[in-house]
Scaffold this motif. Structure first.
Motif, PDB file in Angstrom:
ATOM      1  N   GLU A  49      -2.123  -4.654  12.982  1.00 36.12           N
ATOM      2  CA  GLU A  49      -1.360  -4.122  11.642  1.00 36.12           C
ATOM      3  C   GLU A  49      -1.054  -2.733  12.020  1.00 36.12           C
ATOM      4  O   GLU A  49       0.179  -2.328  11.820  1.00 36.12           O
ATOM      5  CB  GLU A  49      -2.449  -4.302  10.587  1.00 36.12           C
ATOM      6  CG  GLU A  49      -1.566  -3.757   9.173  1.00 36.12           C
ATOM      7  CD  GLU A  49      -2.851  -4.080   8.126  1.00 36.12           C
ATOM      8  OE1 GLU A  49      -3.150  -3.212   7.369  1.00 36.12           O
ATOM      9  OE2 GLU A  49      -3.119  -5.257   8.090  1.00 36.12           O
ATOM     10  N   ASN A  54      -6.562   1.073  12.605  1.00 33.46           N
ATOM     11  CA  ASN A  54      -7.410  -0.242  13.080  1.00 33.46           C
ATOM     12  C   ASN A  54      -8.889   0.107  13.308  1.00 33.46           C
ATOM     13  O   ASN A  54      -9.281   1.318  13.837  1.00 33.46           O
ATOM     14  CB  ASN A  54      -6.840  -0.454  14.466  1.00 33.46           C
ATOM     15  CG  ASN A  54      -7.233  -1.716  15.053  1.00 33.46           C
ATOM     16  OD1 ASN A  54      -8.140  -1.944  15.758  1.00 33.46           O
ATOM     17  ND2 ASN A  54      -6.584  -2.830  14.668  1.00 33.46           N
ATOM     18  N   GLY A 380     -13.218  -7.445  17.707  1.00 36.35           N
ATOM     19  CA  GLY A 380     -13.407  -6.531  16.681  1.00 36.35           C
ATOM     20  C   GLY A 380     -14.800  -5.816  16.623  1.00 36.35           C
ATOM     21  O   GLY A 380     -15.479  -5.803  17.743  1.00 36.35           O
ATOM     22  N   VAL A 413      -8.450 -15.264  10.513  1.00 32.10           N
ATOM     23  CA  VAL A 413      -8.283 -13.720  10.681  1.00 32.10           C
ATOM     24  C   VAL A 413      -6.967 -13.453  10.346  1.00 32.10           C
ATOM     25  O   VAL A 413      -6.362 -12.306  10.280  1.00 32.10           O
ATOM     26  CB  VAL A 413      -8.224 -13.553  12.121  1.00 32.10           C
ATOM     27  CG1 VAL A 413      -9.553 -13.822  12.560  1.00 32.10           C
ATOM     28  CG2 VAL A 413      -7.286 -14.517  13.069  1.00 32.10           C
ATOM     29  N   THR A 416      -1.853 -11.201  10.968  1.00 32.11           N
ATOM     30  CA  THR A 416      -2.132  -9.766  11.477  1.00 32.11           C
ATOM     31  C   THR A 416      -3.457  -9.603  11.295  1.00 32.11           C
ATOM     32  O   THR A 416      -4.257  -9.932  10.261  1.00 32.11           O
ATOM     33  CB  THR A 416      -1.261  -8.915  11.053  1.00 32.11           C
ATOM     34  OG1 THR A 416      -1.512  -8.594   9.711  1.00 32.11           O
ATOM     35  CG2 THR A 416       0.183  -9.133  11.018  1.00 32.11           C
ATOM     36  N   ARG A 417      -4.099  -8.588  12.225  1.00 37.03           N
ATOM     37  CA  ARG A 417      -5.466  -8.162  12.323  1.00 37.03           C
ATOM     38  C   ARG A 417      -5.343  -6.584  12.234  1.00 37.03           C
ATOM     39  O   ARG A 417      -4.677  -5.923  12.979  1.00 37.03           O
ATOM     40  CB  ARG A 417      -6.143  -8.719  13.381  1.00 37.03           C
ATOM     41  CG  ARG A 417      -6.263 -10.160  13.298  1.00 37.03           C
ATOM     42  CD  ARG A 417      -7.259 -10.635  14.688  1.00 37.03           C
ATOM     43  NE  ARG A 417      -8.664 -10.307  14.293  1.00 37.03           N
ATOM     44  CZ  ARG A 417      -9.497 -10.797  14.959  1.00 37.03           C
ATOM     45  NH1 ARG A 417      -9.454 -11.632  15.886  1.00 37.03           N
ATOM     46  NH2 ARG A 417     -10.844 -10.521  15.037  1.00 37.03           N
ATOM     47  N   ASN A 418      -6.586  -5.984  11.706  1.00 38.70           N
ATOM     48  CA  ASN A 418      -6.617  -4.523  11.688  1.00 38.70           C
ATOM     49  C   ASN A 418      -8.014  -4.058  12.137  1.00 38.70           C
ATOM     50  O   ASN A 418      -8.598  -3.221  12.057  1.00 38.70           O
ATOM     51  CB  ASN A 418      -6.178  -3.657  10.473  1.00 38.70           C
ATOM     52  CG  ASN A 418      -5.577  -2.484  10.735  1.00 38.70           C
ATOM     53  OD1 ASN A 418      -5.002  -2.421  11.756  1.00 38.70           O
ATOM     54  ND2 ASN A 418      -5.967  -1.703   9.711  1.00 38.70           N
ATOM     55  N   ASP A 419      -8.613  -5.027  12.778  1.00 33.35           N
ATOM     56  CA  ASP A 419     -10.163  -4.807  13.431  1.00 33.35           C
ATOM     57  C   ASP A 419     -10.014  -4.979  14.708  1.00 33.35           C
ATOM     58  O   ASP A 419     -11.258  -4.427  15.307  1.00 33.35           O
ATOM     59  CB  ASP A 419     -11.012  -5.852  12.736  1.00 33.35           C
ATOM     60  CG  ASP A 419     -10.911  -7.435  13.225  1.00 33.35           C
ATOM     61  OD1 ASP A 419      -9.437  -7.673  13.589  1.00 33.35           O
ATOM     62  OD2 ASP A 419     -11.705  -8.180  13.349  1.00 33.35           O
ATOM     63  N   THR A 422      -6.832  -7.211  20.195  1.00 29.51           N
ATOM     64  CA  THR A 422      -6.587  -8.370  20.811  1.00 29.51           C
ATOM     65  C   THR A 422      -6.787  -8.025  22.269  1.00 29.51           C
ATOM     66  O   THR A 422      -7.722  -7.725  22.887  1.00 29.51           O
ATOM     67  CB  THR A 422      -5.415  -9.229  20.396  1.00 29.51           C
ATOM     68  OG1 THR A 422      -4.252  -8.225  20.839  1.00 29.51           O
ATOM     69  CG2 THR A 422      -5.342  -9.224  18.909  1.00 29.51           C
TER      70      THR A 422
END
Length: 546
Positions: A49, A54, A380, A413, A416-419, A422
C-alpha cells in the motif's frame, strides 16, 4: 509487544547480535537517530500500500534507528523512471527494488561511477550479508556479485527457492481422471491418450464437448504448457530461447534435431485439438476464467509454478482439483524437468555517488539479511503475521522448525497489504529459512496453509530427480561493449524464437519444408555464433576458475 517464550527471546537475541555494529550505537544515543536519514527511491509492488507507513518499514526504522524517506515509483513505470534519473544525474542515496539492469550496472557503475563500489563498505559494515553468501562458496561466493571490473556495485536478493528452481510444473484435473477411470501418464504417448480421453469423454459431465484437454498462457508464472513437453525430448529451456550449456560450452539448441522432434509432437497435439491455441496467445486472467468457469471447469491439464496462476482462490474448490504430474518420458527415454539453478541476483540495491553517508546506507542494508528481517519482510510483523517456532514444531524435512506463519500465504489479507514487503528489495530467504517454516505433517496439502509444503514436496519427489541443472546457462555479466553488441541481436532473436515456436507448433510453418530455412536464418540473419561467442567469453570470465 507480545510476550515471547524463552526460546523465542534467545533466538531474537542471537539474530540481533549479528547487527551489533549497527544496533548498539543507536540504542546508546537515541538523539543521534534523529539525524540518520536516507532518501531511497523504491520500486513499489502493487500489493504494497505505502512504503512510508508500512509496518515492516516502521519495524526496520525501530531496530536500526535510521529513518528512510521512500520515493515510491510503481513497478510498471520503473525502468523508464530509473533510466531518466541515472541519465539526468539527479540521484537518491539508494535505489531499492528498481531492477538496475546489467547494462545499467556496466554503464553507470563500472564506467561512469554514478553507482559506487561497495567492496570496502561490505567488509566493514555488512557481516550479515557476508554470512548469507557463504552457502554459495562453491559457485564463487562473493565473486558472484562482482561486475566485469572485479568490483561490487549492487547487493543481492538471496532467494534459493527450491520449488522455483523447477517451477515449470504440470497440473492435472484429478476429478476428470477419476471420472474417466484413468491412470496418471508417465510417457508422452500415454499423455496424449489422456488428453484424447479428456476431449472425447465429457469428464465435466455437462453433456457438451467443451473440455479443453491442455491449456496454458503466455504471461503467467511458468504457465507455458508447450514448454513443459520439451523436456521429454532434450534438455532445452525455451524460457532462455534455447541457450544452454554442453559441458562448459555455450550452445543454442534451436536447430537441434531433437528440438524438431519435440515441435513435431506439439504440432500433432495441436492438430488433434488437444493443445489449446490459447496456450500460445492468452493471458493468465483468461486461463483462470476457463478453470474458474462457474458452470464447470473446462481445463484438463495446465502448467504453472503454483496453483494461484491458473485459479483465483488458493485452497478453493477449483484449486483442489489439480494434482502435479512428473516430467514425462519421451520416445527416446528422455525425461528432464525444466531447471533454473539458483544464483543470487543483483540490481535491487545500489548506493549512488550523491549519498552523503554510504556507511549508513550499508548498515541499513545489512539489517535486512537476518532471519528475523526475512520473516518480517515476507509475512509482516512478529506476533501478528508470524512467530518464532516452539519446541516440538517441525519444518519441511522433519527438523526443528525456525518460524511459524500466522497468516496463510494468500489468506485473509486483501488485495493490498501494509504490514509486509512481500518479496521485495533485498533479503536472505535462505534454504534453511524456507525449509524451517513450521508445517503440520497432517496438513491438507491443497489448502492455503499447505501450499508451500505442497510445492516443496512436489519438487523434491517428482521434479528434482529429473533436473537438468548441468545444461542451464547461468546469469552472465557483460561489459558495456559486449552489451552494446549483443543486446540488439538478442532482442531480435527473442522475438524470432517466439514467432518460430508459434509457427511450427500451429503448422503455419511446415517442419518438413521450412525447417532448413529456419536453420539458415538462425546463423545468417540472427548471428547466433556471435551471440554464443560473446556469452562464452562472459561465462569463462565468471565461471572458468570456479
Amino acid at each position: 509487544m507480545m510476550k515471547m517464550k524463552a526460546k523465542s527471546s534467545r533466538a531474537l537475541a542471537a539474530l540481533l547480535a549479528l547487527c551489533l555494529p549497527l544496533s548498539l550505537p543507536v540504542a546508546a544515543n537515541a538523539e543521534e537517530s534523529d539525524e540518520k536519514v536516507l532518501h531511497v527511491v523504491v520500486g513499489k509492488p502493487s500489493v504494497v500500500e505505502d512504503m512510508n507507513t508500512n509496518e515492516t518499514s516502521m519495524w526496520l526504522e525501530e531496530i536500526t534507528g535510521i529513518h528512510v524517506e521512500y520515493e515510491q515509483i510503481p513497478l510498471e513505470n520503473i525502468n523508464e523512471k530509473v533510466a531518466m534519473m541515472l541519465a539526468g544525474g539527479e540521484l537518491p542515496d539508494v535505489f531499492l527494488n528498481c531492477g538496475i539492469t546489467a547494462a545499467q550496472m556496466a554503464q553507470y557503475g563500472v564506467e561512469d561511477q554514478y553507482l559506487i563500489q561497495l567492496d570496502d563498505l561490505i567488509d566493514e559494515y555488512a557481516p550479515n550479508l557476508i554470512k548469507a553468501m557463504e552457502p554459495f562458496e562453491k559457485q564463487g561466493g562473493m565473486n558472484l556479485l562482482r561486475e566485469v571490473d572485479g568490483h561490487i556495485y549492487s547487493l543481492p536478493e538471496i532467494n534459493p527457492c527450491f520449488h522455483c528452481t523447477r517451477a515449470l510444473k504440470m497440473w492435472i484435473n484429478d476429478e476428470w481422471m477419476k471420472t474417466l477411470g484413468l491412470e496418471y501418464p508417465t510417457t508422452t504417448e500415454e499423455f496424449k491418450e489422456m488428453l484424447i480421453a479428456f476431449r472425447d469423454g465429457d469428464p465435466n459431465g455437462n453433456g457438451l464437448k467443451d473440455e479443453i484437454p491442455l491449456s496454458g498462457d503466455i504471461d503467467g508464472w511458468y504457465a507455458q504448457a508447450a514448454y513443459f513437453l520439451l523436456g521429454s525430448f532434450l534438455p532445452m529451456s525455451a524460457y532462455s530461447q534455447g541457450f544452454g550449456l554442453d559441458g562448459n560450452t555455450v550452445v543454442n539448441l534451436s536447430t537441434d534435431e531433437r528440438f524438431r522432434e519435440a515441435l513435431a509432437y506439439l504440432n500433432d497435439l495441436y492438430n488433434e485439438g488437444l493443445l489449446d491455441p490459447g496456450t500460445l496467445t492468452q493471458t493468465d486472467d483468461q486461463l483462470r476464467k476457463l478453470v474458474d468457469n462457474p458452470d464447470a471447469p473446462l481445463i484438463g491439464a495446465t502448467t504453472a509454478g503454483y496453483g494461484g496462476v491458473f485459479t483465483s482462490e488458493i485452497g478453493g474448490d477449483r484449486y483442489k482439483l489439480y494434482r502435479p504430474l512428473a516430467p514425462l518420458k519421451g520416445p527416446e527415454g528422455v525425461q528432464y524437468a525444466y531447471s533454473a539453478p539458483y544464483t543470487p541476483s543483483t540490481g535491487n540495491f545500489v548506493i549512488t555517488k550523491d549519498c552523503a553517508d554510504p556507511a549508513l546506507a550499508m548498515q541499513w542494508a545489512n539489517a535486512l539479511y537476518t532471519d528475523e528481517a526475512c520473516s518480517t519482510i515476507f509475512n509482516g510483523v512478529e506476533g501478528k503475521a508470524w512467530r518464532f517456532a516452539e519446541d516440538g514444531e517441525v519444518g519441511f524435512e522433519g527438523q526443528p522448525a525456525l518460524w511459524t506463519a500466522l497468516i496463510a500465504y494468500g489468506g485473509d489479507v486483501g488485495s493490498t497489504r501494509n504490514d509486509c514487503w512481500t518479496q521485495m528489495g533485498i533479503y536472505n530467504f535462505s534454504a534453511e529459512w524456507r525449509a524451517g517454516q513450521t508445517v503440520d505433517p497432517n496438513v491438507d496439502l491443497y489448502s492455503a496453509d499447505g501450499m508451500e509444503f505442497l510445492l516443496y514436496k512436489t519438487t523434491k519427489e517428482l521434479y528434482d530427480p529429473y533436473n537438468m541443472d548441468e545444461f542451464a546457462l547461468p546469469a552472465l555479466k557483460l561489459t558495456e561493449d559486449e552489451n552494446f553488441m549483443v543486446s540488439p541481436l538478442r532482442t531480435e532473436w527473442n522475438n524470432y524464437f517466439s514467432e518460430m515456436f508459434f509457427n511450427f507448433v500451429t503448422g503455419a510453418w511446415n517442419l518438413d519444408s521450412d525447417w532448413e530455412n529456419h536453420v539458415n536464418n538462425v546463423e545468417n540473419i540472427y548471428s547466433m555464433s556471435q551471440m554464443t561467442e560473446t556469452y562464452q567469453t562472459a561465462y569463462d570470465r565468471q565461471y572458468g576458475s570456479n
